[in-house]
Each structure stands twice: as structure tokens, then as C-alpha cells.
Write a protein that holds these residues in place. Structure first.
Motif, mmCIF file in Angstrom:
data_model
loop_
_atom_site.group_PDB
_atom_site.id
_atom_site.type_symbol
_atom_site.label_atom_id
_atom_site.label_comp_id
_atom_site.label_asym_id
_atom_site.label_seq_id
_atom_site.Cartn_x
_atom_site.Cartn_y
_atom_site.Cartn_z
ATOM 1 N N ALA A 93 -5.447 2.364 -1.592
ATOM 2 C CA ALA A 93 -4.387 1.326 -1.351
ATOM 3 C C ALA A 93 -4.111 1.153 0.168
ATOM 4 N N ARG A 94 -3.352 0.022 0.524
ATOM 5 C CA ARG A 94 -2.703 -0.330 2.092
ATOM 6 C C ARG A 94 -1.747 0.736 2.055
ATOM 7 N N GLY A 95 -0.837 0.870 1.183
ATOM 8 C CA GLY A 95 0.303 1.961 1.360
ATOM 9 C C GLY A 95 1.281 1.717 0.317
ATOM 10 N N PHE A 96 2.603 1.732 0.198
ATOM 11 C CA PHE A 96 3.430 1.810 -0.619
ATOM 12 C C PHE A 96 4.782 1.007 -0.290
ATOM 13 N N VAL A 134 -8.009 -6.668 -2.836
ATOM 14 C CA VAL A 134 -6.452 -7.091 -2.936
ATOM 15 C C VAL A 134 -5.716 -6.037 -1.977
ATOM 16 N N THR A 135 -4.832 -6.330 -1.225
ATOM 17 C CA THR A 135 -3.779 -5.639 -0.618
ATOM 18 C C THR A 135 -2.976 -5.160 -1.600
ATOM 19 N N THR A 136 -2.737 -3.744 -1.640
ATOM 20 C CA THR A 136 -2.063 -3.070 -2.676
ATOM 21 C C THR A 136 -0.932 -2.125 -2.012
ATOM 22 N N TYR A 137 0.212 -2.099 -2.644
ATOM 23 C CA TYR A 137 1.196 -1.216 -2.336
ATOM 24 C C TYR A 137 1.693 -0.546 -3.639
ATOM 25 N N ILE A 138 1.794 0.946 -3.661
ATOM 26 C CA ILE A 138 2.154 1.378 -4.936
ATOM 27 C C ILE A 138 3.756 1.791 -4.827
ATOM 28 N N ASP A 139 4.391 1.599 -5.722
ATOM 29 C CA ASP A 139 6.013 1.762 -5.318
ATOM 30 C C ASP A 139 6.458 3.182 -5.260
ATOM 31 N N ALA A 140 7.204 3.507 -4.432
ATOM 32 C CA ALA A 140 7.404 4.708 -4.133
ATOM 33 C C ALA A 140 9.121 4.932 -4.228
ATOM 34 N N VAL A 162 -0.293 -7.013 -3.876
ATOM 35 C CA VAL A 162 0.241 -6.820 -5.089
ATOM 36 C C VAL A 162 1.188 -5.470 -5.007
ATOM 37 N N ILE A 163 2.245 -5.404 -5.531
ATOM 38 C CA ILE A 163 3.270 -4.310 -5.679
ATOM 39 C C ILE A 163 2.989 -3.780 -6.813
ATOM 40 N N VAL A 164 2.249 -2.257 -6.795
ATOM 41 C CA VAL A 164 2.089 -1.754 -8.203
ATOM 42 C C VAL A 164 3.104 -0.961 -8.827
ATOM 43 N N GLU A 165 3.449 -1.419 -10.005
ATOM 44 C CA GLU A 165 4.505 -0.591 -10.955
ATOM 45 C C GLU A 165 5.821 0.006 -10.335
ATOM 46 N N PRO A 166 6.925 -0.964 -9.814
ATOM 47 C CA PRO A 166 8.079 -0.666 -9.570
ATOM 48 C C PRO A 166 8.720 0.432 -10.381
ATOM 49 N N ASP A 167 9.286 1.717 -9.875
ATOM 50 C CA ASP A 167 9.640 2.758 -10.350
ATOM 51 C C ASP A 167 8.849 3.720 -11.124
ATOM 52 N N ALA A 168 7.736 3.233 -11.444
ATOM 53 C CA ALA A 168 6.921 4.176 -12.356
ATOM 54 C C ALA A 168 6.808 5.741 -11.738
ATOM 55 N N LEU A 169 6.533 5.869 -10.269
ATOM 56 C CA LEU A 169 6.336 6.983 -9.846
ATOM 57 C C LEU A 169 7.780 7.625 -9.693
ATOM 58 N N ALA A 170 8.662 7.154 -9.167
ATOM 59 C CA ALA A 170 9.822 7.695 -8.990
ATOM 60 C C ALA A 170 10.485 8.038 -10.483
#
Length: 336
Positions: free
Chosen positions: A229-232, A200-206, A164-172
């Protein structure tokens, strides 16, 4: 202006019913149903362990529907071009355009299709409150709704190998609308916790290499729960060269305890073309693939749907709408 993006915001009943016969074939891999991995196991695993069998092609995508229609209409040249998109493993975006019942159905069908092919699917969550700070991809759930919505997805994925890619753009985008930080940082952290509990393998959007300073992004990632998380992810829906994104990712990785990351190469085949919004001259990037594990890069993915408009800019339709002319141009100008 900072980059924004969208995905296809609706899937018709006809598309949902489309046969999974268009799935990418390939050698069978390990089954992707299993006991959930712990956070420590996910963080220590090789990419091949997290993506057993390789990347799955989701059934019933818009590109697959368009391809089938072109074949039926005997438009062979256009069909051959669109197949270069529809045959690839592109991430499936999950947002507030789905009802809870539809959300469960879409996730279950994608998991079943992936497991039949013995491959691993990639999903994207995209329903954060005040999404895109009100720009082309505006929308999202309320803060009260978001937690339950995310738990629905986590529950559906538990016991399955998935990314899962978590919330593109949200942090930026916090740089564009700083008032959202107090709401979205804890919401994303809670979401990551839910996915971690589900194995679940999770990447937070950066964001990407030309948006937010790496140290600032690393701090936001820490607050958003990257420790679980696994990463970003980087370059989602954008056009920067893979080399730029790898350099940026390695810097952010060092600042976040050695986090792994994935890069969106869906439309960066010709590099940056002067704008994030439907630029002229863009092309498909290298096809999606799982990395060897010799660096912090886990995979090169197609996260953005090639052919989905970025918004009503440069002649494009509403954000997320399929734009045939643009899709064909991306194929024509793809990376060689």
C-alpha cells in the motif's frame, strides 16, 4: 468505548440522477486516466503525482441533494451553510448497501465526473465481515463474498487515478473483538493486493491517536499488507486534533518502513469533545487539501461525511443517516 462510524447507507435514484453541476471548480490538472502505477512507483511518488489535478468532488452526494433542495425552497441561509459541505471533496463510501450493478454504476459515474474536472476521487471500502463488531454500523459481507466484492471495485478503478481508504476501524476494532483478526487481516491483505495490482493508491485505516498503541497498530498493518500500500489513514470519523494525528502517524510510519498517511479533518475543527458519537460542540476541520510532500502526510481529507450521524446517540438518528441539525452545527462551529 472505541470509536465507530458509518456513512450514508443508501443513495436514492433521485440523488444518483442529480446533475454534476455542483462539482467544485478549479484549475485543470493532469488527466487522471493512465497506465496503472506499480507498487514501487506509488510508494515513491510525490502526493501531487498521486492526486493529479487535486481532489475531486463526487457527484450526487447527499449533501449536494440537500443543498439543491434548500436552494429550490429558497432557504438561502441554510443553503449557504450546507454548501460549505457539499462543495468540498468528501470521500465516497462503498459498502454492502449497493448491489454489484449499483456499485459499478456509482464508481463509474464518480470516475467520469472526476476525469471531466481533471481531479482525483477518493473512495472508502466499508464492508468487512462483522463490521463495527455489531455496534451502530453493524453489517458487512461474508468472508466468501468480500473478495469478489473488492475485486469488482479494483477492476472498476484500474487505469484511473484514484485513492482508496481501506476499511475504517477494521484493524483498530480487533482490540474490541479479537476473534475477528483471523478473518479480517487476510481479507484486508488480499484487498490491498487487488488494489495494488490495479495501480490504485491505497491507505489501510489505522484508527486514531487515542485508540491502539502505535507498535500494535504497526504490527496489524504489516499483517494487513501495508508493504503493498501507499500507507495508512488516521482519525476517520473522529475528532482528534490534526497535531495529535500527525504525531501518531509519524510514529506508526517509522514502525512500518516509512509509510505515508492521510488524516481525516472533516470534523476535528474544535478537537476532542469527550465522545466519538455525535459530540456536542464539534466543528468542521480545515478543508481537504493535498500536502506538499515535505513530510509523510500526503493529504488532509474529509473522509467522514460531515452531517452523517454516528448512530443513535446524543439525539442522533440511525448511523449514516443525514442529520441536518448536526450538519448546520458543524458548519457554525467550523475551524476558523
Amino acid at each position: 468505548m472505541a470509536p465507530h462510524h458509518a456513512t450514508l447507507v443508501a443513495v436514492s435514484a433521485a440523488v444518483i440522477a442529480l446533475s454534476s453541476a455542483l462539482l467544485l471548480g478549479g484549475p485543470a490538472g493532469a488527466a487522471n486516466t493512465a497506465k496503472p502505477l506499480t507498487v514501487a512507483q506509488i510508494q515513491a511518488a510525490k502526493p501531487s503525482t498521486l492526486y493529479p489535478g487535486g481532489l475531486a468532488v463526487h457527484p450526487d452526494t447527499k449533501a449536494a441533494s440537500v443543498y439543491a433542495g434548500l436552494v429550490k425552497a429558497k432557504k438561502t441561509t441554510e443553503a449557504a451553510a450546507i454548501k460549505k459541505i457539499s462543495s468540498q471533496p468528501v470521500a465516497l463510501w462503498l459498502g454492502d448497501w449497493y448491489s454489484d450493478a449499483q456499485l459499478k454504476t456509482v464508481v463509474a459515474k464518480s470516475l467520469a465526473s472526476a476525469e471531466k474536472a481533471k481531479r482525483t476521487p477518493t473512495f472508502v471500502t466499508y464492508a468487512i465481515p462483522d463490521r463495527d463488531c455489531g455496534d451502530y454500523s453493524a453489517g458487512g459481507l461474508t468472508a466468501d463474498e468480500y473478495g469478489t466484492w473488492n475485486q469488482t471495485i479494483a477492476t472498476a478503478l484500474k487505469g484511473h487515478r484514484a485513492t482508496v481508504i481501506v476499511e475504517p476501524d477494521a484493524l483498530a476494532m480487533i482490540s474490541n473483538c479479537p476473534g475477528t483478526a483471523s478473518v479480517r487481516l487476510p481479507l484486508i491483505k488480499a484487498a490491498v493486493t487487488d488494489f495494488a495490482a490495479a495501480g490504485v493508491t491505497t491507505y489501510i485505516d489505522a484508527g486514531n491517536s487515542h485508540w491502539v498503541d502505535p507498535a500494535v497498530m504497526a504490527d496489524r498493518l504489516e499483517q494487513a499488507g501495508i508493504a503493498e500500500a501507499r500507507g495508512f489513514s488516521t482519525n476517520v470519523s473522529n475528532f482528534y486534533p490534526t497535531a495529535d494525528e500527525k504525531a501518531y502517524g509519524l510514529t506508526v510510519s517509522k514502525l512500518t518502513g516509512g509509510s505515508h498517511f492521510v488524516i481525516d479533518t472533516s470534523r476535528n475543527g474544535q478537537g476532542w469533545k469527550g465522545t466519538w458519537c455525535n459530540p456536542t460542540g464539534a466543528g468542521l476541520g480545515v478543508t481537504p487539501r493535498v500536502a506538499s510532500g515535505r513530510s509523510k502526510v500526503d493529504a488532509l481529507l474529509w473522509i467522514k461525511t460531515p452531517g452523517a450521524s454516528d448512530g443513535t446517540c446524543n439525539g442522533g438518528p440511525t448511523a449514516g443517516t443525514w442529520w441536518q441539525k448536526y450538519a448546520l452545527a458543524l458548519v457554525k462551529q467550523r475551524a476558523k
